[in-house]
Design an enzyme around this catalytic site. Sequence first.
Site, PDB file in Angstrom:
ATOM      1  CD  GLU A 228      -1.909   2.258   1.751  1.00  0.00           C
ATOM      2  OE1 GLU A 228      -1.546   3.206   1.028  1.00  0.00           O
ATOM      3  OE2 GLU A 228      -2.115   2.356   2.968  1.00  0.00           O
ATOM      4  CB  CYS A 262      -1.520   6.785   1.392  1.00  0.00           C
ATOM      5  SG  CYS A 262       0.100   6.357   2.037  1.00  0.00           S
TER       6      CYS A 262
END
Length: 455
Positions: A228, A262
């Site tokens: 990720e 993110c």
Amino acid sequence: MGIATVNPATGETLKIFEPLSAEEIEVKLALGEATFKQYRKISLEQRSQWLKAAADILERDQRKFGEIMTLEMGKPIKSAIAEVNKCALVCRYYADHAADFLKDVPVTTDGSRSFIRYQPMGIILAVMPWNYPFWQVFRFAAPALMAGNVGILKHASNVPQSALAIEAILTEAGFPAGAFQTLLIGASQVESIMKDDRVKAATLTGSEPAGASLAATAGKQIKKTVLELGGSDPFIVLESADIEAAATTAVTARLLNNGQSCIAAKRFILVESVADRFEQLLVEKFQALKVGDPMLEDTDIGPLATPSMLLEISQQVQETVTKGGKILTGGQVISDRPGNFYPPTILTDIPVDSPGYSDEFFGPVALLFRVKDIDEAIELANSTIFGLGASGWTNDPAQQERLIEEIEAGCVFINGMVKSDPRLPFGGIKRSGYGRELSIQGMQEFLNVKTVWIK
């Protein structure tokens, strides 16, 4: 400096830890392997009880754990406490649902009986980032431990006390000593651990270079990884949107965690008919926020995690402005106090050849773009190497369907901000990574999906 707690609000070094030696790492790997052989046989009911006990501990000491996070990486204390409680939520989610996720799945074949069985793999390495020091770890640990795997954690080097606290929570909850171990090590020590035959797979949340490095090592060892990585998430506002609701949500979507996320909304893509109003509201809301001591309850924006983060975001803004970008608010390092403080900033008129157009901005900076219609909005949204999340604002069902179908991302949220939820799989495409965390899909990433056929 190595592995240290440095208060980002003051620059003060509070505690320094020595990285583990090769001999100490060996002891921990041996303990993990020995523990796995016994731990995988422990009943789901017992694992569930331990995980619920961990949730109880998190809630009991939420203020203490929140203060550790705030002290180490600067998130406002109210956000840190909310993060602790979200960790308790994911523990309870997997404690309650693992039995259903792991049960045998019958399949009709030419055998008298056929089914799929899910089995644990062994030691899983988790390489985790500083921006959500508890949540990122628990969203890995909860499904991994319920599945019968054991975990070893290489946390970011600026949050060692968070890393140690997580191991202590799981130990106090009742998990065997080797079921989850924190390894205080530097990045250079990860490769040798990944090459160890006892480590079966790895998950990493972090930067694109870090993910590529781990995946390359794992690939040579034929070991699975889940990555990720970064994101440059679009936040698309179309003509039928509730502009007030969109602007209010935009503040949180961009500035949560001091903008260091993110899945933060980073590129705000506005159709011309609503752009002026949205821009006006966003500037007003950004200017009303309080920047200051993250330990105070009324602080909205704390410091960035490290001096290098502050330098990077400042350089990105200045280069974008030098190339023709325009600052609507903020845009200068806050220099009247110690610490890594940067104000909530909004940029517009962003040139194609500037960092604002193509780079990920990991801080409290919103990038505004204007487009003529949904076609241009989708084209701009997809014109990035990343594909983590996207938020789309429209009350037109046909436009909603187009955004859902055509946006290149691991998740699309309509009329709401992108967020992680234990009930929904989480992850990206393109250079935002691969694999999924959370939900049943997150648990299945680190399981042997075994086919059984009986005549």
